[in-house]
Design a protein around this motif. Structure first.
Motif, short mmCIF file in Angstrom:
data_model
loop_
_atom_site.label_atom_id
_atom_site.label_comp_id
_atom_site.label_asym_id
_atom_site.label_seq_id
_atom_site.Cartn_x
_atom_site.Cartn_y
_atom_site.Cartn_z
N CYS A 21 0.83 -1.21 0.00
CA CYS A 21 0.00 0.00 0.00
C CYS A 21 0.86 1.26 0.00
O CYS A 21 0.59 2.20 -0.74
CB CYS A 21 -0.94 0.00 1.20
N ARG A 22 1.91 1.26 0.80
CA ARG A 22 2.78 2.44 0.85
C ARG A 22 3.46 2.68 -0.49
O ARG A 22 3.62 3.83 -0.93
CB ARG A 22 3.83 2.28 1.96
N ALA A 23 3.84 1.59 -1.16
CA ALA A 23 4.50 1.73 -2.47
C ALA A 23 3.53 2.27 -3.52
O ALA A 23 3.88 3.16 -4.30
CB ALA A 23 5.06 0.38 -2.92
N VAL A 24 2.32 1.74 -3.54
CA VAL A 24 1.30 2.21 -4.49
C VAL A 24 0.93 3.66 -4.17
O VAL A 24 0.80 4.50 -5.07
CB VAL A 24 0.06 1.30 -4.46
N GLN A 25 0.76 3.95 -2.89
CA GLN A 25 0.39 5.30 -2.49
C GLN A 25 1.46 6.31 -2.88
O GLN A 25 1.15 7.41 -3.36
CB GLN A 25 0.17 5.35 -0.98
N SER A 26 2.72 5.96 -2.72
CA SER A 26 3.81 6.84 -3.10
C SER A 26 3.77 7.12 -4.60
O SER A 26 3.97 8.26 -5.04
CB SER A 26 5.16 6.21 -2.71
#
Length: 237
Positions: A73-78
């Motif tokens: 999620c953090r990677a996609v959000q970034s």
């Protein structure tokens, strides 16, 4: 109390009050900055697994298991934040995947050979991938870049076309909106810039919406009589 004593007492009180106010003044900007920082913070990550989870994991170099994790999620959000995709909550949906496709096809957008690039300069529009680029023979001159085409009920018409009218600061009397760098190629359908995000749903009324910088480059590279080829089908239409 004598007049002199009253004057001295008043002076002391004023100095003390000045110190207090000065401290408040120094603290106030810090409070505002902290408040502004909190407002600008990214929204909470979603725990939902998106329909393009595996594709996003592969694109971002994450372990490919098709299940949402906090790190996924953090990677996609970034990625969403960098590319102006909203809501940027880390959900691997069709908008995020379309942006990733546009980026991944940069080297050879016509690898499938669906756009006729053997007839001189042509602006290709792939509705399926929601991308467009300018090609001359085997050389990609610009793009691909993300675009937003017609929504359901107003799909962008496919086929071979030519630019026939250009209006740098066009105003649509039909929709009461600015259409900067408009280049018309089929009736009321045109390449043009929009103020909002090209990834925002549901889509245009048939035009090929572009980011301002991309539309400006198209304006500088294309002219009346240049070829346009539209193919594919936009997801959801």
């Amino acid at each position: 109390m004598s007049a002199e004593a009253k004057r001295k007492a008043t002076s002391v009180l004023a100095r003390r009050l000045g110190v207090v106010l000065g401290a408040v003044g120094l603290a106030a900007p810090l409070t505002v900055a902290i408040g502004g920082s909190a407002q600008a913070a990214a929204p909470a990550c979603t725990t939902r697994t998106g329909p393009y989870q595996k594709e996003a994991e592969k694109f971002l170099g994450r372990p490919v298991d098709g299940r949402q994790s906090a790190a996924d999620c953090r990677a996609v959000q970034s990625y969403q934040t960098r590319n102006g995709i909203r809501p940027n909550i880390g959900y691997a949906g069709p908008v995020t995947w379309a942006a990733m496709q546009a980026e991944s096809t940069r080297r050879d957008p016509d690898a499938d050979g669906k756009c006729p690039v053997n007839k001189g300069r042509v602006a290709c529009v792939d509705l399926s991938r929601q991308i467009s680029w300018i090609q001359d023979g085997k050389a990609v001159k610009f793009g691909p870049v993300p675009v937003r085409t017609g929504r359901k009920g107003h799909v962008t018409r496919t086929g071979a076309k030519k630019i026939y009218w250009r209006s740098v600061d066009h105003w649509s009397t039909l929709y009461n909106v600015r259409m900067p760098y408009a280049q018309f190629f089929d009736g009321g359908e045109a390449f043009h810039a929009i103020a909002g995000s090209v990834w925002s749903p549901p889509g245009s009324h048939g035009c090929v919406n572009m980011r301002t910088g991309d539309a400006k480059t198209y304006w500088s590279m294309l002219h009346n009589g240049d070829n346009v080829f539209v193919y594919g089908r936009k997801p959801g239409t």
